[in-house]
Scaffold this motif. Structure first.
Motif, PDB file in Angstrom:
ATOM      1  N   PRO A  57      27.472 -10.676 -22.292  1.00  0.00           N
ATOM      2  CA  PRO A  57      29.049 -10.915 -23.141  1.00  0.00           C
ATOM      3  C   PRO A  57      28.910 -10.242 -23.868  1.00  0.00           C
ATOM      4  O   PRO A  57      28.708  -9.118 -24.816  1.00  0.00           O
ATOM      5  N   MET A  58      30.530 -10.042 -24.482  1.00  0.00           N
ATOM      6  CA  MET A  58      31.077  -9.100 -25.549  1.00  0.00           C
ATOM      7  C   MET A  58      30.293  -9.749 -26.501  1.00  0.00           C
ATOM      8  O   MET A  58      30.457 -11.314 -26.969  1.00  0.00           O
ATOM      9  N   HIS A  59      30.150  -8.885 -27.480  1.00  0.00           N
ATOM     10  CA  HIS A  59      29.303  -9.754 -28.833  1.00  0.00           C
ATOM     11  C   HIS A  59      28.727  -8.948 -29.909  1.00  0.00           C
ATOM     12  O   HIS A  59      29.419  -7.482 -29.791  1.00  0.00           O
ATOM     13  N   VAL A  60      27.980  -8.830 -31.378  1.00  0.00           N
ATOM     14  CA  VAL A  60      28.800  -8.394 -32.202  1.00  0.00           C
ATOM     15  C   VAL A  60      27.188  -7.981 -33.285  1.00  0.00           C
ATOM     16  O   VAL A  60      26.719  -9.700 -32.794  1.00  0.00           O
ATOM     17  N   HIS A  61      26.288  -7.330 -32.591  1.00  0.00           N
ATOM     18  CA  HIS A  61      25.406  -7.056 -33.659  1.00  0.00           C
ATOM     19  C   HIS A  61      25.632  -6.645 -35.557  1.00  0.00           C
ATOM     20  O   HIS A  61      26.492  -6.376 -35.648  1.00  0.00           O
ATOM     21  N   ARG A  62      25.197  -8.393 -35.926  1.00  0.00           N
ATOM     22  CA  ARG A  62      25.967  -7.736 -37.464  1.00  0.00           C
ATOM     23  C   ARG A  62      25.226  -6.755 -38.173  1.00  0.00           C
ATOM     24  O   ARG A  62      25.606  -6.070 -38.879  1.00  0.00           O
ATOM     25  N   ALA A  63      24.168  -6.279 -37.774  1.00  0.00           N
ATOM     26  CA  ALA A  63      23.002  -5.826 -39.060  1.00  0.00           C
ATOM     27  C   ALA A  63      22.552  -4.288 -37.931  1.00  0.00           C
ATOM     28  O   ALA A  63      22.366  -3.655 -38.540  1.00  0.00           O
ATOM     29  N   ASP A  64      22.789  -3.965 -36.484  1.00  0.00           N
ATOM     30  CA  ASP A  64      21.906  -3.447 -35.803  1.00  0.00           C
ATOM     31  C   ASP A  64      22.927  -2.544 -34.821  1.00  0.00           C
ATOM     32  O   ASP A  64      23.911  -3.368 -34.354  1.00  0.00           O
ATOM     33  N   CYS A  90      24.789   9.125 -19.008  1.00  0.00           N
ATOM     34  CA  CYS A  90      25.350   8.939 -20.336  1.00  0.00           C
ATOM     35  C   CYS A  90      24.855   8.221 -21.492  1.00  0.00           C
ATOM     36  O   CYS A  90      23.988   7.656 -20.910  1.00  0.00           O
ATOM     37  N   ALA A  91      24.842   8.635 -22.341  1.00  0.00           N
ATOM     38  CA  ALA A  91      24.608   7.234 -23.955  1.00  0.00           C
ATOM     39  C   ALA A  91      25.404   7.168 -24.170  1.00  0.00           C
ATOM     40  O   ALA A  91      26.615   7.781 -24.522  1.00  0.00           O
ATOM     41  N   ALA A  92      25.842   5.870 -25.297  1.00  0.00           N
ATOM     42  CA  ALA A  92      26.931   5.287 -25.780  1.00  0.00           C
ATOM     43  C   ALA A  92      25.568   4.725 -26.782  1.00  0.00           C
ATOM     44  O   ALA A  92      25.188   3.916 -26.655  1.00  0.00           O
ATOM     45  N   VAL A  93      26.113   5.371 -28.185  1.00  0.00           N
ATOM     46  CA  VAL A  93      26.068   4.965 -29.234  1.00  0.00           C
ATOM     47  C   VAL A  93      27.187   3.721 -29.759  1.00  0.00           C
ATOM     48  O   VAL A  93      28.027   3.935 -30.243  1.00  0.00           O
ATOM     49  N   LEU A  94      26.450   2.722 -29.809  1.00  0.00           N
ATOM     50  CA  LEU A  94      27.472   1.546 -30.532  1.00  0.00           C
ATOM     51  C   LEU A  94      26.790   0.634 -31.890  1.00  0.00           C
ATOM     52  O   LEU A  94      25.796   0.647 -31.985  1.00  0.00           O
ATOM     53  N   ALA A  95      27.990   0.683 -33.034  1.00  0.00           N
ATOM     54  CA  ALA A  95      27.715   0.447 -34.235  1.00  0.00           C
ATOM     55  C   ALA A  95      27.636  -0.641 -34.890  1.00  0.00           C
ATOM     56  O   ALA A  95      28.224  -1.345 -33.761  1.00  0.00           O
ATOM     57  N   ALA A  96      26.590  -1.261 -35.011  1.00  0.00           N
ATOM     58  CA  ALA A  96      26.456  -3.247 -35.810  1.00  0.00           C
ATOM     59  C   ALA A  96      27.739  -2.887 -36.220  1.00  0.00           C
ATOM     60  O   ALA A  96      28.569  -2.171 -36.338  1.00  0.00           O
ATOM     61  N   GLY A  97      29.076  -4.173 -36.372  1.00  0.00           N
ATOM     62  CA  GLY A  97      29.212  -4.883 -36.646  1.00  0.00           C
ATOM     63  C   GLY A  97      30.753  -4.603 -35.903  1.00  0.00           C
ATOM     64  O   GLY A  97      32.012  -5.177 -36.142  1.00  0.00           O
ATOM     65  N   SER A 106      28.482   0.184 -10.410  1.00  0.00           N
ATOM     66  CA  SER A 106      27.586   0.729  -9.215  1.00  0.00           C
ATOM     67  C   SER A 106      26.649  -0.576  -8.771  1.00  0.00           C
ATOM     68  O   SER A 106      26.278  -1.565  -9.225  1.00  0.00           O
ATOM     69  N   ASP A 107      26.191  -0.463  -7.388  1.00  0.00           N
ATOM     70  CA  ASP A 107      25.021  -1.289  -6.951  1.00  0.00           C
ATOM     71  C   ASP A 107      24.501  -1.799  -7.598  1.00  0.00           C
ATOM     72  O   ASP A 107      23.662  -2.841  -7.589  1.00  0.00           O
ATOM     73  N   SER A 108      23.442  -1.215  -8.328  1.00  0.00           N
ATOM     74  CA  SER A 108      22.474  -1.251  -9.434  1.00  0.00           C
ATOM     75  C   SER A 108      22.719   0.600 -10.738  1.00  0.00           C
ATOM     76  O   SER A 108      23.287   0.770 -10.298  1.00  0.00           O
ATOM     77  N   ALA A 109      22.436  -0.798 -11.554  1.00  0.00           N
ATOM     78  CA  ALA A 109      21.967   0.774 -12.728  1.00  0.00           C
ATOM     79  C   ALA A 109      19.958   0.652 -13.144  1.00  0.00           C
ATOM     80  O   ALA A 109      20.045  -0.505 -13.348  1.00  0.00           O
ATOM     81  N   ARG A 110      19.916   1.952 -13.890  1.00  0.00           N
ATOM     82  CA  ARG A 110      18.550   1.631 -14.631  1.00  0.00           C
ATOM     83  C   ARG A 110      18.678   2.806 -15.823  1.00  0.00           C
ATOM     84  O   ARG A 110      19.887   3.639 -15.898  1.00  0.00           O
ATOM     85  N   TYR A 111      18.808   1.341 -17.147  1.00  0.00           N
ATOM     86  CA  TYR A 111      19.361   2.135 -18.637  1.00  0.00           C
ATOM     87  C   TYR A 111      17.759   1.663 -19.749  1.00  0.00           C
ATOM     88  O   TYR A 111      17.003   1.123 -19.493  1.00  0.00           O
ATOM     89  N   LEU A 112      18.288   2.615 -19.973  1.00  0.00           N
ATOM     90  CA  LEU A 112      17.330   1.912 -21.749  1.00  0.00           C
ATOM     91  C   LEU A 112      18.075   1.668 -22.768  1.00  0.00           C
ATOM     92  O   LEU A 112      19.640   2.260 -22.542  1.00  0.00           O
ATOM     93  N   THR A 113      18.231   1.001 -23.884  1.00  0.00           N
ATOM     94  CA  THR A 113      18.716   0.186 -24.703  1.00  0.00           C
ATOM     95  C   THR A 113      17.496   0.638 -25.942  1.00  0.00           C
ATOM     96  O   THR A 113      16.462  -0.024 -26.181  1.00  0.00           O
ATOM     97  N   LEU A 114      18.029   1.412 -26.875  1.00  0.00           N
ATOM     98  CA  LEU A 114      17.288   1.190 -28.491  1.00  0.00           C
ATOM     99  C   LEU A 114      17.954   0.632 -29.209  1.00  0.00           C
ATOM    100  O   LEU A 114      19.563   0.424 -29.663  1.00  0.00           O
ATOM    101  N   HIS A 115      17.284  -0.301 -30.037  1.00  0.00           N
ATOM    102  CA  HIS A 115      18.083  -1.170 -30.730  1.00  0.00           C
ATOM    103  C   HIS A 115      17.006  -0.813 -32.506  1.00  0.00           C
ATOM    104  O   HIS A 115      16.104  -0.362 -31.977  1.00  0.00           O
ATOM    105  N   HIS A 116      17.871  -0.632 -32.718  1.00  0.00           N
ATOM    106  CA  HIS A 116      17.769  -0.407 -34.516  1.00  0.00           C
ATOM    107  C   HIS A 116      17.491  -1.842 -35.081  1.00  0.00           C
ATOM    108  O   HIS A 116      18.602  -1.548 -36.624  1.00  0.00           O
ATOM    109  N   GLY A 117      16.818  -2.225 -35.621  1.00  0.00           N
ATOM    110  CA  GLY A 117      15.951  -3.348 -35.770  1.00  0.00           C
ATOM    111  C   GLY A 117      15.304  -3.992 -34.568  1.00  0.00           C
ATOM    112  O   GLY A 117      15.907  -3.772 -33.481  1.00  0.00           O
ATOM    113  N   PRO A 118      14.834  -5.030 -34.893  1.00  0.00           N
ATOM    114  CA  PRO A 118      14.372  -6.128 -32.921  1.00  0.00           C
ATOM    115  C   PRO A 118      14.751  -7.454 -33.012  1.00  0.00           C
ATOM    116  O   PRO A 118      13.749  -7.903 -32.103  1.00  0.00           O
TER     117      PRO A 118
END
Length: 155
Positions: A57-64, A90-97, A106-118
């Motif tokens: 869902p659309m969301h906001v990470h307050r600090a990460d 492709c890479a997408a960097v999404l800022a906090a806030g 696509s029919d399927s996808a595989r991706y990594l997410t890096l979260h700058h905080g736990p």
């Protein structure tokens, strides 16, 4: 010279598929490759596979901040109301806030997410298993610094 937060990581951590946790989250399996426990709370890395229509869902990470790296397939990433296509490589960097969400197009996808905080990995663990109703998901997310602000984008 300014040191980064990563300089605070004092102990090496080697994780393997045997030591990593896999959680059913939003109907797909999320592999927690590195958690805040491994990095002194600095970051987490999650590997996911999703079928067409899977997303957040659309969301906001307050600090990460959050970074997507698409390994296979295609995603549509929506950030600040703008849609972006992200295919393999492709890479997408999404800022906090900043409000954002994604969906597998696509029919399927595989991706990594890096979260700058736990927070996100901890959220996945707490919300894992059976998909909770939207109100419960929002409550769990809020405990981890994430505010759900809208529905999942459509493929």
């Amino acid at each position: 010279m300014t040191s980064s937060n990563a300089a605070r990581i004092r102990n090496p951590a080697i994780t393997t598929p045997d030591t990593q946790q896999t959680v059913s989250f939003l109907g797909e399996l999320y592999h927690l490759r590195v958690t805040g426990h491994d990095t002194g709370g600095e970051f987490a890395v999650v590997e996911s596979r999703g079928r067409r229509g899977h997303g957040s869902p659309m969301h906001v990470h307050r600090a990460d901040s959050e970074t997507f790296v698409v390994l296979e397939g295609e995603l549509r990433v929506v950030v600040d109301g703008r849609e972006h296509w992200a295919g393999a490589g492709c890479a997408a960097v999404l800022a906090a806030g900043r409000p954002h969400g994604f969906v597998v197009t696509s029919d399927s996808a595989r991706y990594l997410t890096l979260h700058h905080g736990p927070g996100f990995a901890d959220f996945v663990i707490d919300a894992g298993g059976a998909t909770p109703d939207p109100a419960a998901l929002s409550e769990i997310a809020a405990r981890h610094g994430i505010d759900i602000v809208g529905p999942r984008p459509v493929p």
